[in-house]
Design an enzyme around this catalytic site. Structure first.
Site, PDB file in Angstrom:
ATOM      1  N   GLY A  98      33.312  48.473  42.551  1.00  0.00           N
ATOM      2  CA  GLY A  98      32.303  49.451  42.973  1.00  0.00           C
ATOM      3  C   GLY A  98      31.703  50.204  41.792  1.00  0.00           C
ATOM      4  O   GLY A  98      30.496  50.455  41.755  1.00  0.00           O
TER       5      GLY A  98
ATOM      6  N   GLY B 259      34.514  42.282  40.128  1.00  0.00           N
ATOM      7  CA  GLY B 259      34.733  41.780  41.487  1.00  0.00           C
ATOM      8  C   GLY B 259      35.055  40.302  41.555  1.00  0.00           C
ATOM      9  O   GLY B 259      35.826  39.775  40.748  1.00  0.00           O
TER      10      GLY B 259
END
Ligand code: AMP
Length: 410
Positions: A390, A367
């Site tokens: 995720g 991320g």
């Protein structure tokens, strides 16, 4: 148990359906879609090279964006085929379908060591619904299945779970690609029994997104460092004021439970003691930050928003990071996208790189921390950067990823 690896397979002349993560950022330029960042394509090259050397006939399947089960031209994978050809130095054929007769014909043309990229699997609603008939169609031209798309492994879709189920069911092999293997090694094995001191740094927007990770890692970590907007929910729990900062007041009890668990287990729990604060305002009718300054105090004034950790906190965090043997970092320390508020994140990034240079294993959990490290030009100075967002978080929470479970054990 370790998963079967592409390195374990005999691929000579075999048709290998390979799930890759080519969900790359694109923008329109001169009437065509242009790839802004090819990191994810590059990340698959080691696996593809192994398969080419082994003489496989490589059929690549991937998704791009969220076309919601319909053909959307701007989400075609065609530009990826061109970029991959350039990066790998050989022609990559492209098929504008992912199932059906045209695919069968294109696969029949493949030579040993040849590459064919199929069109976006998410043009079909059956992909996300993991419909068996669609998985069978996708698997129709495959002798073997390889999954190198760690970033999609938390989804039980046809191309991640349905196809390996079909291939395994008919006695075929389903293996992890090299990128997938590295993700499982670093986010899994290395963190299962980390060398101590183990320092975990978490930041980003929301406590609720990462509380399960905090809870699990409180069992293993020596120090937990919290920055970003997440820190303000902890500060509220401790009775400090947070002004207009981004907080989740309904998660105060969750934050308090983590603080209690840390104290029971004698885990050092570091929160920022100073902050960079900015005045939320409007410029030309749009939200913007006005004046900003260091707030050398635990409480944030009512009209101000915390946007980064302060210099004292950055120093204390860096000191803790320096002594680490294993480091896991997920989430920026502030709104690093705005260069005025990026210093805290960069200081932590530097400390992580310095610790790595002196022998620590540093794992960046995907991320925005990966974006921040790359922006600071430090991406090559850490041990491992996850390609998942995720998927990384779910794996760090200790969940099984369906796309990993579907692969064969060694
Ligand atoms: P996450 O995806 O949870 O890692 O969150 C990343 C986002 O958190 C980035 O877009 C940051 O701008 C944002 N963020 C970090 N610190 C703050 C803060 N103090 N206030 C608001 N947003 C923040």
């Amino acid at each position: 148990m370790a998963k079967l690896s592409v390195n374990d397979l005999d691929l000579q002349g075999k048709r290998v359906l390979t799930r890759v993560d080519y969900n790359v950022p694109m923008a329109e330029g001169d009437g065509a879609m242009v790839i802004n960042d090819d990191t994810r394509i590059r990340a698959t090259l080691p696996t593809l090279k192994v398969m080419i050397e082994k003489g496989a006939k490589i059929i690549l399947a991937a998704h791009l964006g969220r076309p919601k089960g319909e053909r959307v031209d701007s989400m075609s994978l065609q530009p990826v085929a061109e970029k991959l050809s350039e990066l790998i130095g050989q022609t990559v054929a492209f098929c504008d379908q992912c199932v059906g007769d045209t695919v069968t014909e294109a696969v029949a043309q493949l030579k040993e060591g040849g590459l064919l990229l199929l069109e976006n699997v998410r043009y079909h609603p059956e992909e996300e619904a993991n419909e068996t008939a669609f998985a069978e169609q996708l698997a129709a031209n495959a002798d073997i299945y390889v999954n190198d798309a760690f970033g999609a492994a938390h989804r039980a879709h046809a191309s991640t779970v349905g196809v390996p189920t079909v291939v395994t069911g008919r006695g075929g092999q389903c293996a992890a690609g090299l990128l997938m293997e590295r993700e499982l090694q670093f986010l899994g094995d290395e963190l299962e029994s980390p060398d101590n001191p183990f320092v975990v740094i978490l930041g980003g927007a929301k406590v609720s997104d990462k509380i399960k990770v905090i809870d699990r890692l409180l069992e293993k970590a020596d120090t937990i460092i919290i920055g970003g907007a997440m820190a303000y929910t902890f500060k509220l729990a401790k009775g400090f004021t947070v002004g207009k900062s981004l907080v989740e007041p309904d998660k105060i009890n969750v934050a308090q439970a983590a603080l209690d668990k840390a104290s029971e287990r004698s885990v050092q729990f570091l929160l920022p003691t100073d902050n960079l604060i900015a005045e939320p305002t409007e410029i030309d009718g749009k939200f913007a930050f006005g004046d900003y300054r260091v707030n050398d105090c635990e409480n944030i004034p009512d009209d101000m928003e915390g946007v980064d950790i302060g210099p004292k906190s950055a120093e204390a965090f860096s000191e803790a990071i320096k002594g680490a043997k294993t480091i896991l970092w997920n989430g920026p320390m502030g709104i690093f996208e705005d260069s005025r508020f990026a210093e805290g994140t960069y200081n932590v990034a530097k400390a992580v790189c310095e610790a790595t240079a002196t022998g620590a294993i540093s794992i960046i959990g995907g991320g925005d921390s990966v974006k921040a490290l790359n922006k600071a030009g430090l991406g090559d100075q850490v041990t491992f950067m996850s390609t998942g967002g995720g998927a990384s978080l779910e794996f760090l929470e200790g969940n099984e990823l369906p796309g990993v479970t579907a692969l064969n054990d060694k």
